[in-house]
Design a protein around this motif. Structure first.
Motif, mmCIF file in Angstrom:
data_model
loop_
_atom_site.group_PDB
_atom_site.id
_atom_site.type_symbol
_atom_site.label_atom_id
_atom_site.label_comp_id
_atom_site.label_asym_id
_atom_site.label_seq_id
_atom_site.Cartn_x
_atom_site.Cartn_y
_atom_site.Cartn_z
ATOM 1 N N GLN A 39 0.813 -1.210 0.000
ATOM 2 C CA GLN A 39 0.000 0.000 0.000
ATOM 3 C C GLN A 39 0.852 1.268 0.000
ATOM 4 O O GLN A 39 0.464 2.284 -0.581
ATOM 5 N N HIS A 87 0.466 4.492 -2.424
ATOM 6 C CA HIS A 87 0.371 5.862 -1.896
ATOM 7 C C HIS A 87 1.370 6.780 -2.603
ATOM 8 O O HIS A 87 1.040 7.910 -2.969
ATOM 9 N N HIS A 141 -6.863 0.652 -4.734
ATOM 10 C CA HIS A 141 -6.256 1.490 -3.698
ATOM 11 C C HIS A 141 -6.818 2.912 -3.756
ATOM 12 O O HIS A 141 -7.160 3.493 -2.726
ATOM 13 N N ALA A 181 -10.287 3.075 -2.365
ATOM 14 C CA ALA A 181 -10.325 2.853 -0.922
ATOM 15 C C ALA A 181 -9.680 3.982 -0.116
ATOM 16 O O ALA A 181 -10.160 4.322 0.969
ATOM 17 N N HIS A 182 -8.590 4.559 -0.628
ATOM 18 C CA HIS A 182 -7.806 5.502 0.173
ATOM 19 C C HIS A 182 -7.800 6.934 -0.346
ATOM 20 O O HIS A 182 -7.516 7.862 0.424
ATOM 21 N N ASP A 183 -8.054 7.145 -1.625
ATOM 22 C CA ASP A 183 -7.995 8.474 -2.234
ATOM 23 C C ASP A 183 -9.171 8.670 -3.189
ATOM 24 O O ASP A 183 -8.975 8.888 -4.391
#
Length: 129
Positions: free
Chosen positions: A55, A59, A86, A89-91
């Protein structure tokens, strides 16, 4: 960075992020902190589970994409799809900037830029009709 378009070519070993303008290309390369290992265990293994994705690598790739308004993600295997997962989920704000995901093998950076310019030109023509 004043570039409107970016293209990301990646596999599990590295990512090439190229910010593109009509006259210029700015390239950066991101590599995972740990060398790539096979993510899929062999059939019949005791655990049968997958190794986790890096991950931190994803990032860093997303961070390197910053400044672009439209991003094309390309690559030969599953890493491009893992990057999309990703991002969602994160950005999630970055997800709106991704305009396409395409499978390409292992071209040179110049070939990736040419592919992206052609892709963005065709996309822009379609939107202007």
């Amino acid at each position: 960075m004043s570039h409107y378009h970016a293209v990301v070519w990646l596999d599990h070993n590295e990512a090439h992020i190229m910010h593109i303008s009509p006259e210029d290309v700015e390239t950066s390369v991101v590599k995972p902190a740990t060398p790539h290992r096979n993510l899929q265990r062999k059939r019949g293994s005791v655990s049968g589970s997958r190794q986790p994705e890096d991950q931190h690598f994803y990032h860093e790739v997303v961070e390197a994409m910053s400044g672009a308004k439209e991003v094309l993600i390309v690559g030969p295997g599953q890493a491009k799809l893992e990057l999309i997962k990703h991002i969602h989920a994160h950005d999630p704000k970055v997800a709106d900037q991704v305009v396409g995901v395409e499978t390409v093998d292992h071209p040179s950076d110049a070939q990736v830029v040419a592919f992206a310019r052609k892709y963005f030109a065709a996309k822009d023509r379609m939107l202007s009709q």
